[in-house]
Design a protein around this motif. Structure first.
Motif, PDB file in Angstrom:
ATOM      1  N   ARG A 191      -4.781  13.811 -18.787  1.00  0.00           N
ATOM      2  CA  ARG A 191      -4.979  14.989 -17.941  1.00  0.00           C
ATOM      3  C   ARG A 191      -6.224  14.872 -17.066  1.00  0.00           C
ATOM      4  NH1 ARG A 191      -1.527  19.100 -19.254  1.00  0.00           N
ATOM      5  NH2 ARG A 191      -0.610  19.095 -21.358  1.00  0.00           N
ATOM      6  N   LEU A 192      -7.170  14.024 -17.437  1.00  0.00           N
ATOM      7  CA  LEU A 192      -8.343  13.798 -16.591  1.00  0.00           C
ATOM      8  C   LEU A 192      -7.985  13.055 -15.315  1.00  0.00           C
ATOM      9  CD1 LEU A 192     -11.004  12.671 -19.249  1.00  0.00           C
ATOM     10  CD2 LEU A 192     -10.781  14.928 -18.174  1.00  0.00           C
ATOM     11  N   ASP A 193      -6.864  12.325 -15.356  1.00  0.00           N
ATOM     12  CA  ASP A 193      -6.507  11.449 -14.247  1.00  0.00           C
ATOM     13  C   ASP A 193      -5.318  11.933 -13.434  1.00  0.00           C
ATOM     14  OD1 ASP A 193      -6.864   8.929 -12.826  1.00  0.00           O
ATOM     15  OD2 ASP A 193      -4.996   8.277 -13.775  1.00  0.00           O
ATOM     16  N   GLN A 194      -4.449  12.735 -14.041  1.00  0.00           N
ATOM     17  CA  GLN A 194      -3.195  13.106 -13.393  1.00  0.00           C
ATOM     18  C   GLN A 194      -3.022  14.622 -13.361  1.00  0.00           C
ATOM     19  OE1 GLN A 194      -1.251  10.903 -11.912  1.00  0.00           O
ATOM     20  NE2 GLN A 194      -2.347   9.086 -12.657  1.00  0.00           N
ATOM     21  N   PRO A 195      -2.350  15.153 -12.316  1.00  0.00           N
ATOM     22  CA  PRO A 195      -2.159  16.599 -12.199  1.00  0.00           C
ATOM     23  C   PRO A 195      -1.053  17.146 -13.100  1.00  0.00           C
ATOM     24  CG  PRO A 195      -1.102  15.493 -10.377  1.00  0.00           C
ATOM     25  CD  PRO A 195      -1.835  14.431 -11.142  1.00  0.00           C
ATOM     26  N   ARG A 243       0.862  -1.187   0.000  1.00  0.00           N
ATOM     27  CA  ARG A 243       0.000   0.000   0.000  1.00  0.00           C
ATOM     28  C   ARG A 243       0.895   1.232   0.000  1.00  0.00           C
ATOM     29  NH1 ARG A 243      -0.966  -2.936   4.152  1.00  0.00           N
ATOM     30  NH2 ARG A 243      -3.147  -3.205   3.536  1.00  0.00           N
ATOM     31  N   ALA A 244       0.386   2.349  -0.467  1.00  0.00           N
ATOM     32  CA  ALA A 244       1.154   3.597  -0.455  1.00  0.00           C
ATOM     33  C   ALA A 244       1.023   4.236   0.925  1.00  0.00           C
ATOM     34  CB  ALA A 244       0.634   4.539  -1.534  1.00  0.00           C
ATOM     35  N   HIS A 245       2.144   4.432   1.610  1.00  0.00           N
ATOM     36  CA  HIS A 245       2.105   4.934   2.984  1.00  0.00           C
ATOM     37  C   HIS A 245       3.270   5.895   3.212  1.00  0.00           C
ATOM     38  CE1 HIS A 245       0.644   4.693   7.127  1.00  0.00           C
ATOM     39  NE2 HIS A 245       1.900   4.710   7.503  1.00  0.00           N
ATOM     40  N   LEU A 246       3.021   7.170   3.033  1.00  0.00           N
ATOM     41  CA  LEU A 246       4.080   8.168   3.136  1.00  0.00           C
ATOM     42  C   LEU A 246       4.616   8.286   4.554  1.00  0.00           C
ATOM     43  CD1 LEU A 246       5.802  10.314   1.777  1.00  0.00           C
ATOM     44  CD2 LEU A 246       3.955  11.957   2.163  1.00  0.00           C
ATOM     45  N   ASP A 247       3.736   8.238   5.558  1.00  0.00           N
ATOM     46  CA  ASP A 247       4.213   8.337   6.936  1.00  0.00           C
ATOM     47  C   ASP A 247       5.192   7.221   7.256  1.00  0.00           C
ATOM     48  OD1 ASP A 247       2.703  10.573   7.364  1.00  0.00           O
ATOM     49  OD2 ASP A 247       1.082   9.551   8.436  1.00  0.00           O
ATOM     50  N   GLY A 248       4.902   6.024   6.752  1.00  0.00           N
ATOM     51  CA  GLY A 248       5.827   4.920   6.968  1.00  0.00           C
ATOM     52  C   GLY A 248       7.148   5.145   6.261  1.00  0.00           C
ATOM     53  N   ALA A 249       7.084   5.718   5.064  1.00  0.00           N
ATOM     54  CA  ALA A 249       8.302   5.965   4.294  1.00  0.00           C
ATOM     55  C   ALA A 249       9.217   6.972   4.993  1.00  0.00           C
ATOM     56  CB  ALA A 249       7.945   6.468   2.899  1.00  0.00           C
ATOM     57  N   LYS A 273      -0.271  11.692  -9.343  1.00  0.00           N
ATOM     58  CA  LYS A 273      -1.398  12.042  -8.473  1.00  0.00           C
ATOM     59  C   LYS A 273      -1.060  11.912  -6.988  1.00  0.00           C
ATOM     60  CE  LYS A 273      -4.375   8.996  -9.959  1.00  0.00           C
ATOM     61  NZ  LYS A 273      -5.587   8.146 -10.082  1.00  0.00           N
ATOM     62  N   PHE A 274       0.047  11.273  -6.652  1.00  0.00           N
ATOM     63  CA  PHE A 274       0.442  11.181  -5.247  1.00  0.00           C
ATOM     64  C   PHE A 274       0.946  12.511  -4.713  1.00  0.00           C
ATOM     65  CE2 PHE A 274       2.935   9.756  -1.568  1.00  0.00           C
ATOM     66  CZ  PHE A 274       2.073   8.829  -1.007  1.00  0.00           C
ATOM     67  N   ILE A 275       1.096  13.484  -5.589  1.00  0.00           N
ATOM     68  CA  ILE A 275       1.721  14.753  -5.202  1.00  0.00           C
ATOM     69  C   ILE A 275       0.946  15.494  -4.124  1.00  0.00           C
ATOM     70  CG2 ILE A 275       0.581  16.146  -6.992  1.00  0.00           C
ATOM     71  CD1 ILE A 275       4.234  16.457  -5.731  1.00  0.00           C
ATOM     72  N   ASP A 276      -0.363  15.334  -4.057  1.00  0.00           N
ATOM     73  CA  ASP A 276      -1.134  16.011  -3.003  1.00  0.00           C
ATOM     74  C   ASP A 276      -0.684  15.542  -1.625  1.00  0.00           C
ATOM     75  OD1 ASP A 276      -2.541  17.435  -4.863  1.00  0.00           O
ATOM     76  OD2 ASP A 276      -4.291  16.112  -4.857  1.00  0.00           O
ATOM     77  N   ARG A 277      -0.500  14.241  -1.482  1.00  0.00           N
ATOM     78  CA  ARG A 277      -0.030  13.707  -0.199  1.00  0.00           C
ATOM     79  C   ARG A 277       1.429  14.112   0.050  1.00  0.00           C
ATOM     80  NH1 ARG A 277      -2.065   7.426  -0.158  1.00  0.00           N
ATOM     81  NH2 ARG A 277      -3.460   7.674  -1.943  1.00  0.00           N
ATOM     82  N   ALA A 278       2.231  14.124  -1.016  1.00  0.00           N
ATOM     83  CA  ALA A 278       3.632  14.513  -0.868  1.00  0.00           C
ATOM     84  C   ALA A 278       3.759  15.953  -0.406  1.00  0.00           C
ATOM     85  CB  ALA A 278       4.367  14.310  -2.189  1.00  0.00           C
ATOM     86  N   ALA A 279       2.968  16.843  -1.000  1.00  0.00           N
ATOM     87  CA  ALA A 279       3.017  18.250  -0.618  1.00  0.00           C
ATOM     88  C   ALA A 279       2.560  18.431   0.827  1.00  0.00           C
ATOM     89  CB  ALA A 279       2.146  19.078  -1.565  1.00  0.00           C
ATOM     90  N   ALA A 280       1.507  17.712   1.203  1.00  0.00           N
ATOM     91  CA  ALA A 280       1.017  17.803   2.587  1.00  0.00           C
ATOM     92  C   ALA A 280       2.050  17.271   3.572  1.00  0.00           C
ATOM     93  CB  ALA A 280      -0.291  17.032   2.724  1.00  0.00           C
ATOM     94  N   GLY A 281       2.892  16.325   3.116  1.00  0.00           N
ATOM     95  CA  GLY A 281       3.905  15.743   3.984  1.00  0.00           C
ATOM     96  C   GLY A 281       5.234  16.470   3.962  1.00  0.00           C
TER      97      GLY A 281
END
Length: 406
Positions: free
Chosen positions: A353-357, A298-304, A322-330
Motif C-alpha cells: 500500500r505504500l507503493d500502489q493506490p 517506455r510507458a507512453h499512453l499518448d502513443g497507445a 500506479k499508472f492509474i493517475d495517467r490513465a484517469a488524466a487520459g
C-alpha cells in the motif's frame, strides 16, 4: 479486430516519478530484514524465559543462525548473476517461512504471553513454552496451507463492470484476465496447462495478460510459458510487459508472446468491434521500462491511444496500478492491472500500500476511470499465499444503453 497505432514514441508521458515510500524502505531491507526475520523469532521462541535444556537452546539457536546465513546467500545465487534455480528455491522458501514465523512471533507470541501472564495461567517457564508451541503450530499450519494455495489452479473470480460509455452492442463482452504467472525456479508447466484450460472454459471475447510472465529469460522458461499458446479468445489475446520482464530480457518475452499468438500491446491499441459498437483495447509498457535502458521500451499512453477516436470507450492494460493517475488524466474508462499479488503473504499488503493506490479488486479513480487490480495468477519467490488467494478473473462489461435496445 483492427490493429492501429504501431509507432513507438521516443518520449514518455511524464518525467520518471520520484521514488515512492516503498522504494525508499526497500533500499535498506536487504541489510536489516534478514537480521530481524531470524533474530526476533529466535528470541521469542528460545530466549525469553523458556529455560530450555542447553542442547535444545543451542541447537535451536544454531538453526536460526544457519537460516540467517543461508537465506541471503541462496537468494543471491538464485536471483543474482548465477541464476541457480535450486538455490532460488531454498532462498525463497526460507524467506517465506521466516516472514510467517516473524509475523506470528510478534502478532501471536507476544500478546499471548501478556494475556497468560495477566490471567495468571501457568508459571513463567510454562507460559513461555506455551507461547513457543502456539507460534510454531500456527506457522506450520499457515505454511502448509499457504503452499497449497500457491500451487493450486486459481479460482475464477467473476464480476460485472458497468462502463457508462460502452455501446449496447458491447454489452456482455467477456474479458478474461491473467497476470503475474511468474514462471520460475519451480517447474510449473503442468500448472500452466491447467490454468490455460480453465481460461478456455470462460469463452472470453478478449483474454489479457498484464505482465510478469516469468522470472528468467524466455529461452529458459519457454516450456512453462508454452501452454499460453493454447489459450482461446473470440477476438484477441493481448499482453503487456511487467517489471519482471525487464529483469530478464524483456524483448525476448515480447517476441515469444508474439510467437505464441498473443498481441503485445507495446504503447499501441486494437479495436474490438461487436454488435456495431467499438471498444479501444490499449496497452503500455511497464512504468519501469524506461529506466531499464532497453531501447524503445517506455510507458507512453499518448502513443497507445494515437489515432483512436476519443469518443470511444477505452480498456487499458498497464501492469502496475500506479499508472492509474495517467490513465484517469487520459480519459481511460477501465484499467486492468496486476503486480500487487494482493500482498501474497499477509501482512505484506501493508508495504504494498505504500507503493500502489490499490491492492486488489475494483476501485474508482476520478469521475470516469475504473481500475481492476488482480491478486495475480501465480506467485513470486516464496511458494506461499497466505490470506491473499490467487485468481483468474472474468470481467463482464456492461452497457447502460443495453436495456434500451431490448
Amino acid at each position: 479486430m483492427t490493429d492501429t497505432s504501431n509507432t513507438r514514441p521516443a518520449d514518455s508521458d511524464a518525467p520518471a516519478p520520484r521514488p515512492s515510500g516503498l522504494h525508499r524502505v526497500m533500499r535498506y531491507l536487504p541489510l536489516v530484514a534478514p537480521v530481524l526475520l531470524w533474530t526476533v523469532p529466535c528470541w521469542v521462541l528460545l530466549h525469553s524465559g523458556q529455560h530450555w535444556p542447553l542442547p535444545v537452546a543451542l541447537g535451536g539457536t544454531a538453526l536460526f543462525v544457519l537460516g540467517l546465513v543461508v537465506m541471503p546467500l541462496a537468494m543471491a545465487r538464485g536471483h543474482g548473476r548465477r541464476q541457480q534455480d535450486a538455490a532460488a528455491i531454498v532462498g525463497d522458501t526460507l524467506l517465506g517461512s521466516s516472514w510467517v514465523l516473524f509475523t506470528w512471533s510478534l502478532l501471536l507470541g507476544v500478546p499471548l504471553w501478556l494475556v497468560l501472564t495477566v490471567a495468571g495461567v501457568g508459571e513463567g517457564q510454562d507460559r513461555a513454552r506455551t507461547v513457543t508451541w502456539a507460534v510454531l503450530g500456527t506457522t506450520a499450519v499457515l505454511l502448509a496451507w499457504g503452499y497449497a494455495e500457491a500451487r493450486r489452479v486459481p479460482r475464477v473470480r467473476r464480476l460485472d463492470v458497468l462502463l457508462p460509455r460502452l455501446g449496447a452492442g458491447l454489452d456482455g463482452t467477456r474479458v478474461a484476465l491473467i497476470t503475474d504467472t511468474h514462471y520460475g525456479p519451480l517447474d510449473r508447466a503442468r500448472w500452466s496447462e491447467r490454468v490455460c484450460e480453465t481460461v478456455n472454459t470462460l469463452e472470453a471475447d478478449l483474454v489479457c495478460h498484464t505482465g510478469d510472465i516469468a522470472d528468467g529469460t524466455a529461452e529458459r522458461r519457454r516450456a512453462q510459458a508454452a501452454p499460453l499458446g493454447t489459450v482461446r479468445a473470440t477476438h484477441a489475446r493481448v499482453y503487456v510487459t511487467g517489471n519482471h520482464e525487464y529483469y530478464s530480457e524483456a524483448q525476448g518475452w515480447v517476441d515469444l508472446m508474439d510467437e505464441l499468438g498473443w498481441e503485445p500491446l507495446r504503447n499501441r491499441h486494437l479495436l474490438l468491434e461487436r454488435g456495431g459498437d467499438t471498444l479501444v483495447v490499449a496497452g503500455v509498457d511497464d512504468v519501469t521500462a524506461e529506466s531499464s535502458g532497453l531501447a524503445g521500451h517506455r510507458a507512453h499512453l499518448d502513443g497507445a491511444l494515437e489515432g483512436a477516436d476519443p469518443e470511444l470507450p477505452v480498456l487499458l492494460l498497464a501492469h502496475q496500478p500506479k499508472f492509474i493517475d495517467r490513465a484517469a488524466a487520459g480519459g481511460v474508462d477501465l484499467q486492468l492491472s496486476g503486480h500487487t499479488h494482493g500482498g501474497q503473504i499477509w501482512p505484506f499488503h501493508q508495504l504494498v500500500r505504500l507503493d500502489q493506490p490499490a491492492l486488489a479488486g475494483l476501485t474508482r479513480h476520478g469521475p470516469r476511470t475504473l481500475l481492476y487490480t488482480s491478486r495475480g495468477t501465480g506467485f513470486w519467490g516464496p511458494p506461499f499465499r497466505v490470506f491473499a488467494p490467487s485468481e483468474i478473473t472474468l470481467l463482464v462489461l456492461r452497457s447502460p444503453h443495453a436495456s434500451a435496445t431490448v
